[in-house]
Design a protein around this motif. Sequence first.
Motif, PDB file in Angstrom:
ATOM      1  N   ILE A 250      96.449  41.520   1.179  1.00 32.45           N
ATOM      2  CA  ILE A 250      96.693  41.510   2.623  1.00 32.45           C
ATOM      3  C   ILE A 250      95.410  41.141   3.354  1.00 32.45           C
ATOM      4  N   HIS A 251      95.524  40.204   4.275  1.00 34.74           N
ATOM      5  CA  HIS A 251      94.373  39.727   5.050  1.00 34.74           C
ATOM      6  C   HIS A 251      94.629  40.025   6.528  1.00 34.74           C
ATOM      7  N   PRO A 252      93.916  41.036   7.074  1.00 33.78           N
ATOM      8  CA  PRO A 252      94.148  41.414   8.475  1.00 33.78           C
ATOM      9  C   PRO A 252      93.344  40.561   9.452  1.00 33.78           C
ATOM     10  N   PHE A 253      93.972  40.217  10.549  1.00 36.40           N
ATOM     11  CA  PHE A 253      93.330  39.496  11.647  1.00 36.40           C
ATOM     12  C   PHE A 253      93.683  40.184  12.958  1.00 36.40           C
ATOM     13  N   LYS A 254      93.118  39.727  14.047  1.00 34.27           N
ATOM     14  CA  LYS A 254      93.386  40.357  15.338  1.00 34.27           C
ATOM     15  C   LYS A 254      94.804  40.030  15.773  1.00 34.27           C
ATOM     16  N   GLY A 255      95.679  41.044  15.757  1.00 33.68           N
ATOM     17  CA  GLY A 255      97.049  40.875  16.228  1.00 33.68           C
ATOM     18  C   GLY A 255      98.083  40.591  15.159  1.00 33.68           C
ATOM     19  N   PHE A 256      97.653  40.301  13.937  1.00 30.18           N
ATOM     20  CA  PHE A 256      98.612  40.005  12.844  1.00 30.18           C
ATOM     21  C   PHE A 256      97.900  40.087  11.520  1.00 30.18           C
ATOM     22  N   SER A 257      98.661  40.041  10.420  1.00 26.99           N
ATOM     23  CA  SER A 257      98.078  40.001   9.083  1.00 26.99           C
ATOM     24  C   SER A 257      98.945  39.136   8.185  1.00 26.99           C
ATOM     25  N   VAL A 258      98.353  38.709   7.077  1.00 28.36           N
ATOM     26  CA  VAL A 258      99.040  37.821   6.129  1.00 28.36           C
ATOM     27  C   VAL A 258      98.892  38.403   4.739  1.00 28.36           C
TER      28      VAL A 258
END
Length: 260
Positions: A250-258
């Motif tokens: 899981i790769h978290p980013f600002k506002g969403f993750s993938v």
Amino acid sequence: MLKDDWFTVRQIDENTYAISELGHWEKVHSFLLLGETKAALIDTGLGIDCMKRITDQLTALPIDVITTHVHSDHIGSHGEYTRIFVHKDEESWLVNGIVGLSLEQIRANTVRDITIPIPKTFNPDTYKPYTGKPTGLLKDGDVVDLGNRKLIIYHTPGHSPGHICIYDELKSYLFTGDLLYDETPIYAFYPTTNPVDLVNSLEKITTIPNVNMIYGSHNTLGIKPDILEEVKKAVIYLRENDLLKFGTGIHPFKGFSVQF
């Protein structure tokens, strides 16, 4: 606004409705867009209850069902409608069944973690995802004309081979299906998914001009288009760090993750 035991209906504007299944863990949204000559229904939910009961109360216009992709939580009520459209790369999934998930897995996903009473008409032991021949096939760049309202089709594979996003020219809404939403990870970790395609598709939607609001198919209803700037940064990060492959997590980013 219309009250219902299973569906939550919210009016986005005078001619646009979200039909949501918030008592289910996936918090699925389908969308009804009204035009002058016909309506478009973007996906038909889980199939736990009858969506046509809702759309019949919202419009008398003929309805074209536009399928973002052929996963069971997006095609549940397809059998209640006569005009169904899907991207050409998932025609065989609609006709022959969804690839990559067993019926047992689909049934288990459909009935778990439900927080409101299940309709008496639903039997989880006999539930099967819809199969059938589509009315027509969609491809990148197609335009669905509702009269005064044009919907542009963008082929955005990755989460599934024939996944599409829909841009509403009249309202400047972008319906992103399972390509972009918040709270829970966007995923491409099944064998039928493709991490490289997913990131290419994320990049593709950042180039669509004049997006006023984004409507993903899960979780929060309506995400401000600022998130597309974060998507651009995420695309660069994922590519530069060689993360576009199964098993990188899981790769978290600002506002969403993938999740891959």
